[in-house]
Design a protein around this motif. Structure first.
Motif, mmCIF file in Angstrom:
data_model
loop_
_atom_site.group_PDB
_atom_site.id
_atom_site.type_symbol
_atom_site.label_atom_id
_atom_site.label_comp_id
_atom_site.label_asym_id
_atom_site.label_seq_id
_atom_site.Cartn_x
_atom_site.Cartn_y
_atom_site.Cartn_z
ATOM 1 N N ILE A 113 64.904 16.087 50.527
ATOM 2 C CA ILE A 113 63.980 15.913 49.546
ATOM 3 C C ILE A 113 62.566 15.763 49.949
ATOM 4 O O ILE A 113 61.895 16.361 49.101
ATOM 5 N N GLU A 114 62.300 15.302 51.008
ATOM 6 C CA GLU A 114 60.889 15.292 51.666
ATOM 7 C C GLU A 114 60.307 16.770 51.522
ATOM 8 O O GLU A 114 58.963 17.052 51.510
ATOM 9 N N ALA A 115 61.191 17.671 52.376
ATOM 10 C CA ALA A 115 60.862 18.846 52.510
ATOM 11 C C ALA A 115 60.469 19.637 51.102
ATOM 12 O O ALA A 115 59.481 20.482 51.028
ATOM 13 N N TRP A 116 61.436 19.487 50.203
ATOM 14 C CA TRP A 116 61.269 20.095 49.146
ATOM 15 C C TRP A 116 60.035 19.459 48.255
ATOM 16 O O TRP A 116 59.295 20.425 47.559
ATOM 17 N N LEU A 117 59.791 18.290 48.338
ATOM 18 C CA LEU A 117 58.355 17.746 47.811
ATOM 19 C C LEU A 117 57.245 18.363 48.314
ATOM 20 O O LEU A 117 56.305 18.762 47.830
ATOM 21 N N ALA A 168 65.623 12.389 39.479
ATOM 22 C CA ALA A 168 64.139 12.459 39.757
ATOM 23 C C ALA A 168 63.647 13.665 39.982
ATOM 24 O O ALA A 168 62.619 14.046 39.554
ATOM 25 N N THR A 169 64.191 14.374 40.890
ATOM 26 C CA THR A 169 63.770 15.430 41.710
ATOM 27 C C THR A 169 64.086 16.535 40.510
ATOM 28 O O THR A 169 62.890 17.426 40.331
ATOM 29 N N TRP A 170 64.947 16.529 39.719
ATOM 30 C CA TRP A 170 65.056 17.532 38.727
ATOM 31 C C TRP A 170 64.099 17.383 37.644
ATOM 32 O O TRP A 170 63.466 18.354 37.195
ATOM 33 N N PHE A 171 63.815 16.201 37.253
ATOM 34 C CA PHE A 171 62.892 15.856 36.282
ATOM 35 C C PHE A 171 61.589 16.473 36.792
ATOM 36 O O PHE A 171 60.640 17.077 36.000
ATOM 37 N N ILE A 172 60.968 16.126 38.060
ATOM 38 C CA ILE A 172 59.911 16.658 38.511
ATOM 39 C C ILE A 172 59.599 18.172 38.396
ATOM 40 O O ILE A 172 58.806 18.927 37.764
ATOM 41 N N ASN A 173 61.155 18.851 38.920
ATOM 42 C CA ASN A 173 60.852 20.346 38.690
ATOM 43 C C ASN A 173 60.801 20.914 37.208
ATOM 44 O O ASN A 173 60.197 21.921 37.123
ATOM 45 N N GLU A 174 61.437 20.123 36.253
ATOM 46 C CA GLU A 174 61.371 20.606 34.869
ATOM 47 C C GLU A 174 59.864 20.485 34.520
ATOM 48 O O GLU A 174 59.376 21.314 33.761
ATOM 49 N N ARG A 233 78.450 20.725 51.021
ATOM 50 C CA ARG A 233 78.287 21.774 51.884
ATOM 51 C C ARG A 233 78.304 23.177 51.213
ATOM 52 O O ARG A 233 78.098 24.249 52.014
ATOM 53 N N ASP A 234 78.323 23.250 49.905
ATOM 54 C CA ASP A 234 78.387 24.496 49.218
ATOM 55 C C ASP A 234 77.344 25.469 49.488
ATOM 56 O O ASP A 234 77.119 26.635 49.319
ATOM 57 N N SER A 235 76.095 24.903 49.478
ATOM 58 C CA SER A 235 74.943 25.711 49.614
ATOM 59 C C SER A 235 73.794 24.907 50.683
ATOM 60 O O SER A 235 73.619 23.727 50.586
ATOM 61 N N GLY A 236 73.031 25.806 51.253
ATOM 62 C CA GLY A 236 72.031 25.360 52.225
ATOM 63 C C GLY A 236 70.628 25.039 51.411
ATOM 64 O O GLY A 236 69.697 24.763 51.870
ATOM 65 N N THR A 237 70.649 25.692 50.029
ATOM 66 C CA THR A 237 69.230 25.551 49.214
ATOM 67 C C THR A 237 69.115 24.216 48.554
ATOM 68 O O THR A 237 70.378 23.580 48.248
ATOM 69 N N LEU A 288 54.351 20.615 46.496
ATOM 70 C CA LEU A 288 53.211 20.421 46.522
ATOM 71 C C LEU A 288 52.304 21.777 46.901
ATOM 72 O O LEU A 288 51.139 21.963 46.340
ATOM 73 N N ALA A 289 52.931 22.443 47.854
ATOM 74 C CA ALA A 289 52.290 23.661 48.225
ATOM 75 C C ALA A 289 52.264 24.974 47.226
ATOM 76 O O ALA A 289 51.348 25.630 46.856
ATOM 77 N N THR A 290 53.530 24.776 46.304
ATOM 78 C CA THR A 290 53.598 25.803 45.235
ATOM 79 C C THR A 290 52.777 25.468 44.280
ATOM 80 O O THR A 290 52.263 26.525 43.253
ATOM 81 N N PHE A 291 52.223 24.277 43.686
ATOM 82 C CA PHE A 291 51.718 23.730 42.577
ATOM 83 C C PHE A 291 50.576 22.850 42.997
ATOM 84 O O PHE A 291 50.439 21.826 42.478
ATOM 85 N N PRO A 292 49.584 23.406 43.771
ATOM 86 C CA PRO A 292 48.619 22.435 44.302
ATOM 87 C C PRO A 292 47.561 22.028 43.214
ATOM 88 O O PRO A 292 46.869 20.920 43.393
ATOM 89 N N SER A 293 47.421 22.871 42.230
ATOM 90 C CA SER A 293 46.344 22.478 41.248
ATOM 91 C C SER A 293 46.675 21.424 40.271
ATOM 92 O O SER A 293 45.910 20.766 39.672
#
Length: 421
Positions: free
Chosen positions: A127-131, A187-193, A111-115, A135-140
């Motif tokens: 997770i799907e919204a973040w994906l 897995a999501t952290w690794f994608i972000n990195e 509950r600590d954060s909505g982000t 995809l929109a931020t790094f389209p290339s």
């Protein structure tokens, strides 16, 4: 009068509809014990208890390396369980005295954060919204792909990260077991990195390889673990001959399926292999997708928890080893050494699944290794050793991720050195 009857009927129907969703499963005063097993009779007895899923649940199967296993016990069985252990001579150590408290603490942290971040665990929709945002931020350099549909009709989504064509591919499958939330978080952290880190070693990983990553493979089970039962493990397809639901997706692949007691034929077991290989639409879809891109990847990794293991083929046999087992051991040593050298000093054990852990037949890694001829494949069992087990506190997400990256850099570097990429 007729209006009253109609209204009453609607109330009854509405109530009946609401009853379709069972109440959230709670684990108040459920305890987890570490058992030291001395012989096959003791092991058989505990395995039989583990089939009584409402009262007992095996968290970690017996392994030859430690001669230990972990089991969760309901409070109603606590006294009987202790008497049974004493009668058959099994020594025990209490690891967790109240599983529900860990779950409640986890909910408070969530509950600590909505982000979106890595200080809490996220549900499938988040997770799907973040994906979508990634995809929109790094389209290339990113591309969405779909493995297929789950039993309940959910899309099994993945993301490809590529900085050019015809680069060696690495495939990561995560969260095949629903309750292992640290896997999709990592897995999501690794994608972000891969997309944002500026460190040289991470940029080398990101830019020299094509990455295919499925953050949540068992989408139905994962959703259920958030909505109804935090400790749900399997898929969600019902069975014609049993009231028990779901299959262990990591025992459903058509590679030495059901051999050497490496899975269960009991639909109520946590390691139920299904009525046949590919009985689950999820595993069948993954096999078809991997076959369609088999020329595009060289390394296969499956994220799991818990136990801190790096497991290579084979899972189906304790006495058979792949021809390149020495190379896999060398890669394992590099992975474990890199993690051990971090400030946390975390120990990982490496070796074949069957020889250092337990026999597990029909796994995704073994199927890719045997049937698609990809000779570098590993199951990574993340933190911890059992103090928290499947309910790893959110505070440990980022340390686990640090260990993953250090291990991954070493694993890919050594795999490259040995000529597999």
């Amino acid at each position: 009068m007729r209006l009253i009857w109609v209204l009453a009927t609607l109330v009854v129907l509405a109530s009946a509809g609401s009853l379709k969703d069972p109440p959230t499963v709670r684990y108040d005063n459920y305890s987890v014990y570490q058992l030291s097993i001395k012989n096959k009779i003791q092991l058989s007895l505990i395995n039989k208890l583990g089939e009584l899923s409402q009262k007992y649940n095996i968290w970690k199967d017996y392994d030859d390396h430690t001669k230990q296993m972990h089991i969760m016990v309901s409070p109603s069985e606590s006294t009987r369980f202790q008497l049974l252990l004493k009668f058959v001579g099994i020594s025990s150590q209490l690891l967790i005295d109240n599983v529900q408290k860990l779950i409640d603490d986890e909910k408070i942290s969530n509950r600590d954060s909505g982000t979106f971040g890595w200080k809490r665990y996220h549900e499938l929709a988040e997770i799907e919204a973040w994906l979508d945002e990634i995809l929109a931020t790094f389209p290339s350099v990113t591309e969405s792909f779909s493995i297929g549909q789950s039993y309940e009709g959910r899309n099994i989504r993945g993301i490809k990260i590529s900085h050019g064509s015809n680069k060696p591919g690495i495939f990561i499958e995560s969260n095949i077991h629903a309750r292992e939330w640290i896997t999709s978080a990592s897995a999501t952290w690794f994608i972000n990195e891969l997309l944002t880190s500026q460190t040289t070693e991470v940029r080398n990983l990101a830019e020299n390889y094509d990455w295919y990553i499925v953050p949540v493979f068992n989408v139905d089970g994962f959703e259920y673990s958030h909505r109804q039962n935090r400790l749900w493990r399997k898929t969600r397809q019902p069975h014609a001959t049993s009231s028990c639901i779901g299959v262990d997706g990591n025992r459903n692949f058509n590679s030495h399926w059901m051999e050497n007691n490496g899975a269960s034929s009991d639909p109520c077991s946590e390691t139920f292999a299904g009525e046949s290989p590919w009985s689950e639409p999820e595993s069948k879809a993954l096999s078809e997708y991997l076959t369609s891109i088999k020329d595009k990847f060289s390394v296969y990794l499956s994220f799991h928890s818990y136990g801190q293991w790096l497991l290579s083929p084979y899972g189906h046999s304790e006495v058979e080893y792949p021809e390149n087992y020495d190379d896999l051991q060398e890669i394992g040593a590099a992975f474990a050494g890199a993690i051990k050298n971090l400030v946390y000093g975390t120990d990982y054990v490496y070796g074949s699944t069957a020889s250092v852990l337990y026999v597990a037949s029909g796994s995704s890694v073994d199927w890719v290794f045997n049937e698609l001829d990809k000779k570098v494949g590993f199951t990574i069992e993340f933190r911890d050793k059992g103090n928290f087990g499947f309910v790893l506190p959110p505070a440990q997400i980022l340390p686990n991720c640090d260990e993953l990256m250090a291990g991954m850099v070493a694993l890919i570097d050594k795999t490259n050195q040995l000529g597999y990429i």
